[in-house]
Design a protein around this motif. Structure first.
Motif, mmCIF file in Angstrom:
data_model
loop_
_atom_site.group_PDB
_atom_site.id
_atom_site.type_symbol
_atom_site.label_atom_id
_atom_site.label_comp_id
_atom_site.label_asym_id
_atom_site.label_seq_id
_atom_site.Cartn_x
_atom_site.Cartn_y
_atom_site.Cartn_z
ATOM 1 N N SER A 128 0.848 -1.276 0.053
ATOM 2 C CA SER A 128 -0.141 -0.009 -0.044
ATOM 3 C C SER A 128 0.966 1.438 -0.057
ATOM 4 O O SER A 128 0.471 2.322 -0.143
ATOM 5 N N THR A 165 2.909 2.090 -2.368
ATOM 6 C CA THR A 165 3.057 2.573 -3.606
ATOM 7 C C THR A 165 2.506 3.781 -4.007
ATOM 8 O O THR A 165 1.444 4.148 -3.430
ATOM 9 N N ALA A 214 -2.860 3.640 -6.449
ATOM 10 C CA ALA A 214 -3.712 3.370 -5.821
ATOM 11 C C ALA A 214 -3.588 1.998 -5.111
ATOM 12 O O ALA A 214 -3.282 1.062 -5.842
ATOM 13 N N PRO A 215 -4.028 1.593 -3.710
ATOM 14 C CA PRO A 215 -4.001 0.410 -3.323
ATOM 15 C C PRO A 215 -4.840 -0.749 -4.008
ATOM 16 O O PRO A 215 -5.930 -0.157 -4.275
ATOM 17 N N GLY A 221 -7.868 -2.895 -4.590
ATOM 18 C CA GLY A 221 -9.107 -3.057 -4.321
ATOM 19 C C GLY A 221 -9.689 -1.566 -4.116
ATOM 20 O O GLY A 221 -10.926 -1.421 -3.301
ATOM 21 N N GLU A 222 -8.847 -0.383 -4.081
ATOM 22 C CA GLU A 222 -9.657 0.921 -3.830
ATOM 23 C C GLU A 222 -10.824 1.097 -4.772
ATOM 24 O O GLU A 222 -10.528 0.707 -5.791
#
Lengths: 186, 292
Positions: free
Chosen positions: A175, A177, A180-181, A183-184
């Motif tokens: 997360s 990076t 976007a993480p 599953g966002e």
């Protein structure tokens, strides 16, 4: 571990400070006891044992957590970093946060220090140039009964100055990076 | 401290969770981040025979935009939510509440579904989710149902979750345009649990409060909406005096709990102070401007 296991033992397979480790332990073994008693890495301390003091903080897949409040079984398949694993090279040097504690006299008895170092490493990954308030908020899960925190905050500031921009890219935290993480909301 | 002995299972998917629950009945306990359950197990306040880890079930992770708002998978950690700017932008007040939950290490493990299923009367998350009109999805192999969060939590550490059910997701509603949200908390300094926490989501239109959702935690046996305050706010001018006035009715009809950290009278006082701060901050974030 074997999901079909029905006894009270589990086989935990994980990586600690870059080394593969496999041990069969009672399922109720907490990560902190696994690390200290099974692997002999006693730099991670048991303080309050109630998720309050943070002396047991380690990194699981690059994120600081309290190892007294995680089952070793839950860490199966993960990469763990303990205080013994933060120094660069063959372990002779010091992590910038450790060096900053040395420079700023950020410890007295030293009991909370391993957890403080792990917590501040997390803080600086998330907030490379923190304000004093952000530092105090970041270490609010770590208790120190000696220093009054002044020099710990100073150490975090000093570490931020020396390590800005050099320690962020090699972390395992997915997360962390810039995209976007997973599953966002899209 | 060690928990009592148990067997540990980590099924690879939601179906495996149903199977484990069917096999072990009320001897089984689901574990997510374990930030509430493990401390209780270490104190032997919980002694499950089988601990079933939901960590393998990918169905429980993720965030989805819905017509109503955002659906958040039960296994989503606080930390993951904090790093989800699009979710936070849709749900006013959530970011501020997440920031003051426990500490960074606990937020890295603790999950949304775990917090709601645990129903700690001093937990922060239920207050802001009540103010965001949240509901929970409960699935068993046979059936699925959706409950308003206010109906799901039934008491101190008590919910309507059945032995064969898994809390799979929570859906929070996006309030109308022109809304702002805030969460104000007075905490016990070591545990960070709320002595009193108040969440407010206000919708302001042309200087008037059109819609108000205000909820509290830490004060009574379970988190709940403050309907007195909501009534006082709805239709009221969004100026500092009127907003502050609404907080004076916060504790009407409420019997605060007392413990060694805060006697009932102190909690009653905190409730008014926190309500005042939360509604004023929420109004400011909804775009209300007033000179100091």
């Amino acid at each position: 571990m074997d999901p079909a296991a029905n006894g009270t033992d589990v086989t935990v397979d994980l990586k600690v400070n870059g080394r593969h480790e496999t041990r069969t332990v009672p399922a109720r073994t907490l990560l902190v006891h696994f690390v200290r008693d099974r692997l002999g890495l006693t730099g991670t301390h048991v303080g309050c044992d109630t998720t309050q003091c943070g002396a047991c903080t380690v990194e699981v897949d690059g994120v600081a957590v309290k190892s007294c409040t995680m089952l070793a079984a839950q860490a199966g398949g993960c990469e763990i970093t303990t205080i013994e694993g933060v120094a660069p090279g063959d372990g002779d040097g010091l992590d910038p946060v450790q060096q900053a504690f040395w420079d700023e006299h950020g410890l007295q008895c030293g009991f909370c220090t391993p957890g403080m170092v792990m917590a501040i490493r997390q803080l600086l990954r998330d907030t490379p140039v923190p304000t004093n308030d952000e530092i105090r908020h970041g270490i609010s899960g770590n208790l120190c009964r000696c220093t009054g925190y002044q020099n710990i905050v100073a150490a975090a500031r000093s570490a931020a100055r020396t390590s800005t921009g050099t320690r962020r890219s090699s972390r395992a935290d997915p997360s962390a990076t810039s995209t976007a993480p997973a599953g966002e909301v899209s | 401290m060690y928990p009592a002995e148990f067997a540990y299972l980590r099924p690879p998917d939601l179906d495996g969770l149903y199977t484990a629950l069917a096999q072990h009945g009320d001897g089984a306990k689901l574990i997510a981040g374990g930030q509430s359950l493990l401390p209780m197990m270490k104190l032997r306040l919980a002694t499950p025979d089988v601990v079933v880890d939901i960590g393998g079930a990918r169905e429980l992770r993720g965030q989805w935009r819905t017509e109503q708002g955002v659906r958040i998978g039960a296994a989503t950690t606080y930390r993951e939510l904090q790093r989800s700017p699009r979710t936070l932008a849709l749900l006013p007040g959530l970011a501020g509440a997440l920031e003051v939950i426990a500490d960074q290490q606990v937020r890295a493990r603790g999950t949304v579904g775990g917090a709601l299923a645990h129903a700690d009367p001093t937990a922060d998350l239920p207050a802001i989710l009540l103010a965001l009109d949240a509901s929970v999805d409960l699935h068993s192999r046979q059936a699925e149902r959706r409950l308003a969060l206010s109906d799901f939590i039934t008491g101190v550490f008590a919910t309507d979750l059945r032995d064969d059910e898994v809390l799979t997701a929570v859906e929070a509603s996006e309030p109308p345009e022109g809304s702002g949200g805030a969460y104000t908390k007075f905490e016990q300094p070591a545990s960070h649990f709320a002595l009193c926490g108040v969440a407010a989501v206000l919708t302001v239109e042309a200087g008037t409060v059109r819609r108000a959702r205000v909820a509290m935690t830490g004060v009574t046996a379970m988190p709940s909406r403050l309907s007195n305050v909501e009534r006082a706010l709805t239709g009221c001018r969004a100026d500092p005096a009127a907003l502050s006035e609404s907080a004076t009715v916060a504790s009407e009809g409420i019997e605060p709990l007392g413990d060694l950290h805060a006697p009932p009278e102190y909690r009653r006082h905190l409730l008014e102070v926190a309500t005042r701060d939360a509604v004023r901050t929420a109004a400011a974030r909804a775009g209300v401007r007033w000179s100091a």
